[in-house]
Design an enzyme around this catalytic site. Sequence first.
Site, short mmCIF file in Angstrom:
data_model
loop_
_atom_site.label_atom_id
_atom_site.label_comp_id
_atom_site.label_asym_id
_atom_site.label_seq_id
_atom_site.Cartn_x
_atom_site.Cartn_y
_atom_site.Cartn_z
N ASN A 67 0.95 -1.27 -0.08
CA ASN A 67 -0.20 0.15 -0.01
C ASN A 67 0.91 1.22 0.00
OD1 ASN A 67 -1.96 1.90 0.45
ND2 ASN A 67 -2.16 1.50 2.49
N TRP A 68 1.06 1.83 -1.14
CA TRP A 68 1.90 2.93 -1.26
C TRP A 68 1.32 4.17 -0.52
CZ3 TRP A 68 4.18 2.89 -7.13
CH2 TRP A 68 4.66 1.72 -7.39
N LYS A 69 0.03 4.14 -0.16
CA LYS A 69 -0.56 5.59 0.42
C LYS A 69 -0.40 6.74 -0.55
CE LYS A 69 -0.14 3.17 4.67
NZ LYS A 69 -0.17 3.20 6.04
N HIS A 112 -9.31 1.19 5.09
CA HIS A 112 -8.14 1.07 5.69
C HIS A 112 -8.18 1.98 6.99
CE1 HIS A 112 -4.02 2.18 6.52
NE2 HIS A 112 -3.71 1.11 5.92
N GLU A 115 -6.79 4.52 7.95
CA GLU A 115 -6.48 6.06 7.65
C GLU A 115 -7.75 6.44 7.07
OE1 GLU A 115 -2.80 5.34 5.72
OE2 GLU A 115 -2.05 4.72 7.46
N GLU A 121 -4.88 -5.02 10.57
CA GLU A 121 -3.76 -3.90 10.53
C GLU A 121 -4.19 -3.23 12.30
OE1 GLU A 121 -1.95 -2.77 6.86
OE2 GLU A 121 -3.79 -1.41 7.16
N GLY A 137 2.94 2.38 10.89
CA GLY A 137 4.11 3.27 10.53
C GLY A 137 4.66 3.83 11.82
N SER A 145 3.79 -2.03 10.09
CA SER A 145 5.24 -2.16 10.19
C SER A 145 6.07 -3.54 9.98
CB SER A 145 5.69 -2.01 11.70
OG SER A 145 5.49 -0.61 12.15
N GLY A 190 2.98 -1.31 4.24
CA GLY A 190 3.22 -0.03 3.83
C GLY A 190 4.60 0.51 3.63
N GLY A 191 5.27 1.53 4.48
CA GLY A 191 6.47 2.12 4.32
C GLY A 191 7.58 1.14 3.37
P1 13P Z 1 3.22 0.35 7.76
O1 13P Z 1 3.89 -0.84 6.76
O2 13P Z 1 3.99 1.52 7.10
O3 13P Z 1 3.32 0.32 9.16
O4 13P Z 1 2.04 0.42 7.15
C1 13P Z 1 0.81 -0.65 7.14
C2 13P Z 1 -0.34 -0.03 6.55
O5 13P Z 1 -1.14 0.76 6.87
C3 13P Z 1 -0.51 -0.85 5.39
O6 13P Z 1 -1.84 -0.77 4.58
#
Ligand code: 13P
Length: 253
Positions: free
Chosen positions: A9-11, A98, A100, A170, A176, A216, A237-238
């Site tokens: 997930n590149w956000k 998600h 977020e 998640e 993050g 993470s 994510g990251g």
């Molecule tokens: P991180 O891997 O950056 O913690 O993010 C997880 C995430 O929200 C994937 O959708």
Amino acid sequence: MRQRIVAGNWKMNTTLLEAKSLTAELMGMVGDEVRGDVKIIICPPYPYLHALQSQLGKSARIEIGAQNCNEHASGAYTGEVSAGMLKSMEVPYVIIGHSERRQYFFESGKQLAQKIDGALANGLKPIFCCGEPLEVREAGDHETLVKEQIEEGLFHLNAEAMKKIVIAYEPVWAIGTGKTATTAQAQEMHLVIRKHLVDKFGEETANMVPILYGGSVKPDNAKEIFSCADVDGGLVGGASLKSRDFVEIIKSA
Ligand code: 13P
């Protein structure tokens, strides 16, 4: 055997140029290094979906997904993107719910259920997210909340539709933050989710639904997390923004 999946997930990250180079790097590394049948999905920002889809090509080892879709089919919803639009671009996956989106855009359980229906009606495969914030875990209410999220988003489906869903657990406190759930915490929650699906949809269906862990995930913890019996891969994510890290995570699955 359930499908193993690693999704990135590149956000809201990367320019178009960066997105194209990241994709090119991933295609090279995956082609050279990744064996087995783990499904690989990247979820870039909306504006790059079409370009990256073409870059990946039809027979791509890497598939593409959107990070969201609107619950309405079309109309006066400025700035929004419908499931039908994603279908028209041949985007096979879409992340729905998600944390977020729930937190910053106030997406409700009812709305997420509508998004799931819209996605399924357009032949998309939803990656439905659930997970508890820190204060809920500290209060010991994480099981109750996650079960509620699953009920609100998915329990209106029949078993056939449920088989098309991928779930991502998640925990919000792990997103993050560099804090990962322990393998015990991850397995415990994945089993809670699986059992909840068994109660509603029966063993056969529940055992077909991949449940991914997110929060993470990094190259140095992926193997351990993916070794849990009910963890079928990850939503990253990251680390999905660094080709080397993402490929190492894929190899761990
Ligand atoms: P991180 O891997 O950056 O913690 O993010 C997880 C995430 O929200 C994937 O959708």
